[in-house]
Scaffold this motif. Sequence first.
Motif, short mmCIF file in Angstrom:
data_model
loop_
_atom_site.label_atom_id
_atom_site.label_comp_id
_atom_site.label_asym_id
_atom_site.label_seq_id
_atom_site.Cartn_x
_atom_site.Cartn_y
_atom_site.Cartn_z
N ALA A 167 0.85 -1.18 0.00
CA ALA A 167 0.00 0.00 0.00
C ALA A 167 0.88 1.23 0.00
CB ALA A 167 -0.90 -0.01 1.24
N GLY A 168 0.37 2.34 -0.47
CA GLY A 168 1.16 3.56 -0.50
C GLY A 168 0.36 4.72 -1.02
N LYS A 169 0.98 5.86 -1.04
CA LYS A 169 0.33 7.08 -1.52
C LYS A 169 0.52 7.20 -3.02
CE LYS A 169 0.25 12.11 -0.86
NZ LYS A 169 0.87 13.25 -0.14
N ASP A 170 -0.57 7.28 -3.76
CA ASP A 170 -0.48 7.44 -5.20
C ASP A 170 0.03 8.84 -5.53
OD1 ASP A 170 -1.54 4.92 -5.30
OD2 ASP A 170 -3.54 5.55 -5.94
N GLY A 171 0.71 8.96 -6.64
CA GLY A 171 1.23 10.26 -7.05
C GLY A 171 2.27 10.12 -8.13
N ASN A 172 2.89 11.23 -8.51
CA ASN A 172 3.91 11.25 -9.55
C ASN A 172 5.30 11.25 -8.93
OD1 ASN A 172 2.43 11.65 -12.23
ND2 ASN A 172 1.51 13.24 -10.95
N THR A 173 6.20 10.50 -9.54
CA THR A 173 7.57 10.48 -9.02
C THR A 173 8.22 11.86 -9.10
OG1 THR A 173 8.36 9.72 -11.19
CG2 THR A 173 7.97 8.03 -9.51
N ASN A 174 7.84 12.66 -10.11
CA ASN A 174 8.48 13.97 -10.24
C ASN A 174 7.96 14.99 -9.24
OD1 ASN A 174 5.99 14.69 -11.29
ND2 ASN A 174 6.76 15.22 -13.34
#
Length: 574
Positions: free
Chosen positions: A74-81
Amino acid sequence: MKATKMRFFLLALVIMLALAGCTKGNNEAKDSSSASANSPSASESSGDPSSSASASSEADKTPVTFSYFNAAVAGKDGNTNETVLGKLLEDQTGVNFKMEHLVGDLNTKLGVMIASGDLPDVMVPDSGIDKMLDAKAFIPLNELLDKYGPNIKKLYGPYWEDMKSPDGNIYIIPFAANNGFVPDMYQPGAFYIQRGVLKEFGYPKITTLDEYFDLIKKYKEKHPQINGGDTIGFDVLTDDWRFFTLTNPAPNLAGLPNEGEVFVDMQSHHAAVTGDKDFMKRWIQKLNEANSQGLLDKESLVAKYDQYIAKLSTGRVLGFFDYGWQIIPAQQNLLQAGDDDRRYMGFPLVFDKGTKDQYMDPPKFVANRGIGITSKAQDPARIIQYFDNMVKEENQKLLFWGEKGKTYEVDDKGRFYQTDEQIKQTQNPDFQQSYGFKYYSYYWPMGAGLFSDGNSYFADRQPEVIEKSYSEGDKTLLNAYGLKVFTDVYSPPDERKWYPVWTANKQQGSPEQIFEQKKTDLQRKAFPKLILAAPAKFDALWNDYVADFNKLDVKAYEDWANGVVQDRLNGKKR
């Protein structure tokens, strides 16, 4: 391949590409420049991104975003940049990844993805790898790696044959390629117990399962409530693919390592299944006893992983069996709460005194877990180039240590270390997320062990960092048990050339894969009933379970496992 040969190979490759006029617009980046252009200088080896060797100036850096689905955690979705590290890699390559993590049941999610054809560009399928391969949802990577992955091939060189499927293709890049054995700061499998319990009884040395549960029982009777809620004696984790957390302790308690569904005799090298053995019965019966004494959290038998972590984070659970990497969120939450008594210490317990524990894994390469590029990926070459760039040693230092002068320092001997402030900062979950350590700590092509200069790949395995990172509560506990680091409680692992059997390739629909699925389905039904049954009915229910277990094709599975063991003993890859 030796360094000199590699340099000539890359130089020749670049010349050929230049002569061929290799340019394919925005959808396919050119190959890297020569090795000499990419060789890190002394400043680059420090991990300083301002001096880090990046992709060739001729490579395509047109901004592009790929989708990445992580089914393992599980984790926080988002963009690597949107993170510091991700932005630095984007500056080098032009590539960003939109991250998505698993919510709900793994098999259901993968089934929907495959049926709909709505696949991300890149995926970490975890235990669903066979489902993905069976659906031909991953593309072969061999040619891409030959053309765009010189750094990957160099890093994974010793394991190259292990990475191949039976058809000769490489479909996933495993994590990670080990280069030297370094003990893990996070404990491997262990029976965890609250520090407050240990302090209450004068820090007793616990070696057996009976001693462990006796302590928990006495403490719970004395402290029926913690933090405003009922004290929970013992929790288990059974959610989805993490069901192994319930079954793995059985062989460990008997002094055996985690081989998966079998154990292997050290003298005869014969493999036999674990599911119907006396040590499995003894373990499940102990949980039955704990339940009858009111120590077991019944809800944990049906709880999801996030519910399990949330419950551990309350500080009301006295004990559980788990692996250090699975409980990092709970450990961090408890550390942030600031009550050291509610934090945990793990012990490698056995059934009987005098049995040598074998919880600590010898060095191994896990070939059946990793990251793959799906059949829906728009630009596989660009993805491989990104992976190849990130496994350069200077970028590995960047991803795991951060920026020199900001998240770590280097002494006059070239040893990496962290100040007290840097340790506190890098252990903060919010900082880990914003900086990018959360996204890049695992689940990518990567190395492990030691860098070429002798520093550890990971800060939390560097002796200089481990010793400084311990809190006063940690130091009190270590002193009480005469330890330097928490992993000192384990016996050194015995060498096993075949270890572990569970990493052997199993194709979807193969007899061994079907056996494992049927075995797990049976245990999912039988074990909760056995654990929650009246103690007087346990033996009869166990006999029923063994009868059902032996209806499975045990012999065929053991024959397959013994073939794996013998092949590995004879130096064959399997």
